[in-house]
Design a protein around this motif. Structure first.
Motif, PDB file in Angstrom:
ATOM      1  N   LYS A 287       0.834  -1.194   0.000  1.00  0.00           N
ATOM      2  CA  LYS A 287       0.000   0.000   0.000  1.00  0.00           C
ATOM      3  C   LYS A 287       0.874   1.252   0.000  1.00  0.00           C
ATOM      4  O   LYS A 287       0.538   2.252  -0.640  1.00  0.00           O
ATOM      5  CB  LYS A 287      -0.908   0.015   1.229  1.00  0.00           C
ATOM      6  CG  LYS A 287      -1.967  -1.057   1.246  1.00  0.00           C
ATOM      7  CD  LYS A 287      -2.792  -0.959   2.518  1.00  0.00           C
ATOM      8  CE  LYS A 287      -3.717  -2.173   2.661  1.00  0.00           C
ATOM      9  NZ  LYS A 287      -4.482  -2.115   3.937  1.00  0.00           N
ATOM     10  N   ARG A 288       2.000   1.182   0.709  1.00  0.00           N
ATOM     11  CA  ARG A 288       2.883   2.330   0.753  1.00  0.00           C
ATOM     12  C   ARG A 288       3.397   2.668  -0.650  1.00  0.00           C
ATOM     13  O   ARG A 288       3.474   3.838  -1.034  1.00  0.00           O
ATOM     14  CB  ARG A 288       4.041   2.060   1.716  1.00  0.00           C
ATOM     15  CG  ARG A 288       4.995   3.244   1.902  1.00  0.00           C
ATOM     16  CD  ARG A 288       6.144   2.870   2.824  1.00  0.00           C
ATOM     17  NE  ARG A 288       5.660   2.552   4.156  1.00  0.00           N
ATOM     18  CZ  ARG A 288       5.427   3.455   5.104  1.00  0.00           C
ATOM     19  NH1 ARG A 288       5.640   4.739   4.851  1.00  0.00           N
ATOM     20  NH2 ARG A 288       4.997   3.078   6.294  1.00  0.00           N
ATOM     21  N   GLU A 289       3.770   1.633  -1.406  1.00  0.00           N
ATOM     22  CA  GLU A 289       4.255   1.875  -2.764  1.00  0.00           C
ATOM     23  C   GLU A 289       3.148   2.469  -3.634  1.00  0.00           C
ATOM     24  O   GLU A 289       3.404   3.355  -4.454  1.00  0.00           O
ATOM     25  CB  GLU A 289       4.768   0.571  -3.379  1.00  0.00           C
ATOM     26  CG  GLU A 289       6.081   0.078  -2.807  1.00  0.00           C
ATOM     27  CD  GLU A 289       6.580  -1.157  -3.539  1.00  0.00           C
ATOM     28  OE1 GLU A 289       6.087  -1.416  -4.662  1.00  0.00           O
ATOM     29  OE2 GLU A 289       7.442  -1.859  -3.002  1.00  0.00           O
ATOM     30  N   LEU A 290       1.937   1.967  -3.459  1.00  0.00           N
ATOM     31  CA  LEU A 290       0.817   2.505  -4.239  1.00  0.00           C
ATOM     32  C   LEU A 290       0.580   3.971  -3.886  1.00  0.00           C
ATOM     33  O   LEU A 290       0.412   4.820  -4.770  1.00  0.00           O
ATOM     34  CB  LEU A 290      -0.447   1.679  -3.976  1.00  0.00           C
ATOM     35  CG  LEU A 290      -1.727   2.172  -4.660  1.00  0.00           C
ATOM     36  CD1 LEU A 290      -1.572   2.167  -6.179  1.00  0.00           C
ATOM     37  CD2 LEU A 290      -2.920   1.294  -4.252  1.00  0.00           C
ATOM     38  N   ALA A 291       0.570   4.277  -2.583  1.00  0.00           N
ATOM     39  CA  ALA A 291       0.327   5.650  -2.154  1.00  0.00           C
ATOM     40  C   ALA A 291       1.440   6.590  -2.600  1.00  0.00           C
ATOM     41  O   ALA A 291       1.213   7.797  -2.774  1.00  0.00           O
ATOM     42  CB  ALA A 291       0.182   5.698  -0.635  1.00  0.00           C
TER      43      ALA A 291
END
Length: 586
Positions: free
Chosen positions: A442-446
């Motif tokens: 999720k961090r990479e997506l955000a």
């Protein structure tokens, strides 16, 4: 397109079109004039290119494609706004909608540049600049309106106010405009208009319409780009001898009494195919129509949008500034209601003018058949609607396509749940970017800069769950779904040389017929029909067999009568190549 009515603050000239992009192209260069509007406006510059390829490239979804850019300096504090790029894109979308420029397969980028001086330039002023590059495929209609929408965007980027008069945004701009030989007039001032939103008022409105005479002029306003559904939020009905009635379908519910009064009468609509679905959704289904947009096209008019055709034939300037509004808004502003009323009050007179043109040209029966075809047309249901994501063709692996599919489905479900247009949550380009990148957390997506949209971060769990579903599914989509679509004509010489010869022979023959009849060639015969008959012709070539094949594809009787013989002749006598011509006996 050269007749497009652009804002008076723009200095526009035709320039050499780029080569290699399409067989035919026209290009415009635009610069905002340095006109004072209370304060000095910032300047902007841009380019607009209209491409035409009769072979209709698959990625375009049609024969025309627009490529443009608009660039303007920004005040530094505005440049720091994280949403300024999204606002610029929304200005383009709203500008096209306000001009009535329908389109599909849109894509683009908005680039914001912030500059700060260092060293010997440390004392210089910080600066900001915004550049928007975009492309889209027009959905027919008047191509000049697409150029006008681009021009409106360029003026907004330059800091000018929205267009307020037909020729310019303020009196100072009028000096740049040459008045037309017969200037149009504005409609007469309009009395305040009530909305029919209670049963008591509804019964009186229906009775008023029943007391009128002649055909019913009908229009519908939706909240496209704002709401998920394409339902009608306002329906305008008018006929001579009555007053215009503005119905609120969500508030009223049952409209059967109105449907009963209108049954059996002719309905006048402009671009009927855009409104029939939402009218039928509430039980309003015409038996006969007169489509003023299609009628104007058949009459050979160069400008067929409602505003331009009303101005051309009735001499009235019809402002279209509320066409892209959110019509689910309640209460509706009075200025919007006046706009909506004018859309139908002028239709009976416009119908008479266009009907007279069709009669003079011997095209009344042609128009009748075309109007009937609009009523009978059924929009095909796409089995995999997610494949219409903008730039989906850039994904080359089944796994990436699976992720794009899951993201589309997640967005569609959420958009339906909160009744919001999907593109307002997360744009297509962001979904495709995530499917291409395949972020592992999720961090990479955000952290993805190109994963944007008002719901991109607030619903991060939803989007990442979709990515995970696509990453792990065993139900991988095909790179190219099965179907009966034909190859692009540019490859026919290799795949089906005989079909290539037939098509190259018949296409100019059909175009010549269209020119002789003063018709757009796409109205004379749907281009797909000609391609299919050329690809797989009847075993015995004759006007009758070609006509039967065209009829089976959906051609109307008048189209068959006008084209079957010339197509059969072209198939039997293909064009000579240069080599063959030189070897022919003298």
């Amino acid at each position: 397109m050269r007749s497009a009515q652009l804002r008076a603050e723009l200095q526009v000239e035709e320039i050499a079109a780029p080569t290699g992009l399409a067989p035919f192209a026209i290009a415009l260069a635009g610069d905002v004039r340095p006109v004072t509007h209370g304060v000095d406006s910032l300047l902007g510059t841009g380019r607009f290119v209209l491409l035409y390829d009769p072979e209709e490239p698959e990625s375009w979804g049609g024969a025309f494609r627009v490529v443009c850019f608009a660039q303007a300096p920004l005040e530094t504090d505005i440049g720091l706004d994280p949403f300024v790029a999204e606002v610029a894109w929304s200005w383009l979308v709203d500008g096209l909608a306000a001009r009535g420029a329908a389109y599909h397969a849109a894509s683009g980028t908005a680039t914001k540049v912030l500059s700060t001086g260092f060293g010997e330039l440390a004392g210089s002023t910080d600066s900001a600049q915004l550049e928007l590059r975009a492309s889209w495929s027009p959905d027919g209609g008047e191509l000049g309106q697409h150029a006008a929408g681009w021009g409106d965007l360029l003026c907004l980027l330059a800091g000018l106010p929205r267009r307020a008069t037909p020729w310019g945004c303020c009196p100072e701009c009028e000096r740049y405009v040459t008045e037309p030989e017969a200037p149009s007039r504005d409609p007469l001032p309009h009395a305040a208009l009530p909305v029919v939103d209670t049963r008591e008022v509804y019964d009186a409105a229906v009775a008023d319409l029943a007391g009128g005479s002649g055909p019913f002029a009908v229009d519908a306003e939706r909240a496209s780009g704002f709401r998920y559904s394409q339902r009608a939020y306002l329906i305008q009905v008018y006929r001579r001898g009555s007053t215009v009635q503005l119905f609120d379908p969500p508030a009223l519910g049952d409209l059967s009494a109105l449907a009963d009064v209108m049954r059996g009468e002719e309905w006048i609509l402009h671009a009927a195919s855009q409104d029939l679905a939402c009218l039928r959704e509430v039980g309003l289904d015409p038996e006969r129509i007169f489509d003023t947009e299609l009628g104007a096209r058949l009459a050979g008019r160069p400008r067929v949008g409602l505003g331009p055709i009303v101005e051309d034939l009735l001499g009235i300037h019809l402002a279209k500034e509320h066409s892209a509004a959110d019509w689910s808004t309640r209460p509706l502003p009075q200025s919007w209601l006046v706009y909506a009323a004018l859309d139908v009050e002028l239709l009976p007179d416009l119908r008479d003018e266009i009907g007279a043109l069709l009669d003079e040209q011997g095209k009344s029966e042609i128009a009748r058949q075309e109007f009937d075809a609009v009523l009978r047309h059924e929009t095909p249901v796409r089995g995999e609607p997610w494949r219409r994501l903008t730039s989906i063709h850039s994904l080359r692996q089944p796994r990436n396509l699976a992720v794009a599919r899951e993201l589309w489905m997640a967005r569609d479900a959420y958009a339906r749940e909160i009744d919001t247009a999907p593109g307002r949550l997360v744009p297509d380009a962001s979904l495709v970017a995530a499917a291409r990148t395949l972020p592992a957390t999720k961090r990479e997506l955000a952290a993805m800069k190109d994963f944007t949209g008002r719901a991109s971060r607030g619903q991060i769990d939803r989007w990442f769950a979709a990515i995970e579903a696509g990453r792990t599914t065993t139900d991988l989509p095909l790179l190219r779904p099965p179907g009966d679509s034909l190859p692009q004509p540019r490859v026919w010489a290799d795949k089906n040389p005989d079909a290539d010869v037939r098509f190259r022979s018949a296409r100019p023959a059909v175009t010549a017929v269209a020119e002789a009849m003063n018709l757009p060639v796409e109205n004379l015969l749907t281009p797909e029909y000609l391609r299919r008959v050329a690809w797989a012709p009847p075993a015995e070539i004759s006007a009758e067999s070609v006509g039967a094949a065209l009829t089976a594809l959906g051609a109307r009787p008048w189209q068959v009568a006008a084209t079957a013989q010339v197509i059969a002749d072209a198939f039997v006598t293909p064009p000579q190549s240069a080599g063959e011509a030189s070897e022919a006996p003298s």
